[in-house]
Structures are given as C-alpha cells and as structure tokens.
Design a protein around this motif. Structure first.
Motif: not given
Length: 94
Positions: A32-39, A74-76, A80-81
């Motif tokens: 699963i490629f996580l590509t974008k966060i929308n808020t 998401i890399v960050v 951190k985790n």
C-alpha cells in the motif's frame, strides 16, 4: 477513532468536527503506497494525524500489507515510530 476504507476514492477516512481527514493510497502487489494526507483548512492537529496513521498501520498489519510511504510527512512518522518499520518492504530505508 472510526476509520472508513473508501475503496472507490482509494483513501482511508475519518471525521473530525472541522470536516473529513483522509489519507490517499494506491495498491500494487500486496503493498500500500500512502500518497497524500488531506485535512480541512482549519485543521492542524499533528497528534491526531499521528494517531490516524497508527490506526492505518494496524489495518496494514491485519491485511498483511507492506507500507510504502511516499509523502515526506509519512516518512517522518515512520522515523518517529520505529515499531512500524517492519511494515516497510525489503529495500526501503528511511
């Protein structure tokens, strides 16, 4: 936190009082490629985003997916985790 997997829009979604928070994804060969966060515009809760990503990682574990972070944020999160680094496919180093 209730997360909906909107397969039509290819994103994980959750509601907050300001509106919809989502993480867009794409699939390829059990990855699963996580590509974008929308808020929503007025939403700036980094702790909530981190918890949202943790819940998405648990979904990946349940479904036996490897996770490929495309977005720097998401890399960050992975840095951190480190407990979630086992979800990275072979050859991906952060």
């Amino acid at each position: 936190m209730e997360i909906k997997d909107n397969t039509f829009a290819r994103q994980f979604e959750t509601e907050v009082k300001e509106g919809l928070v989502s993480v867009e994804y794409s699939f390829q060969e059990k990855k699963i490629f996580l590509t974008k966060i929308n808020t929503p515009e007025s939403f700036d809760n980094e702790e909530f985003i981190s918890n949202f990503l943790k819940n998405i990682m648990e979904i990946a574990v349940e479904r036996k997916f490897k996770v490929v972070p495309i977005l720097p944020k998401i890399v960050v999160f992975f840095k951190k985790n480190p407990v979630y680094k086992e979800l990275l496919p072979p050859g991906i180093r952060l």
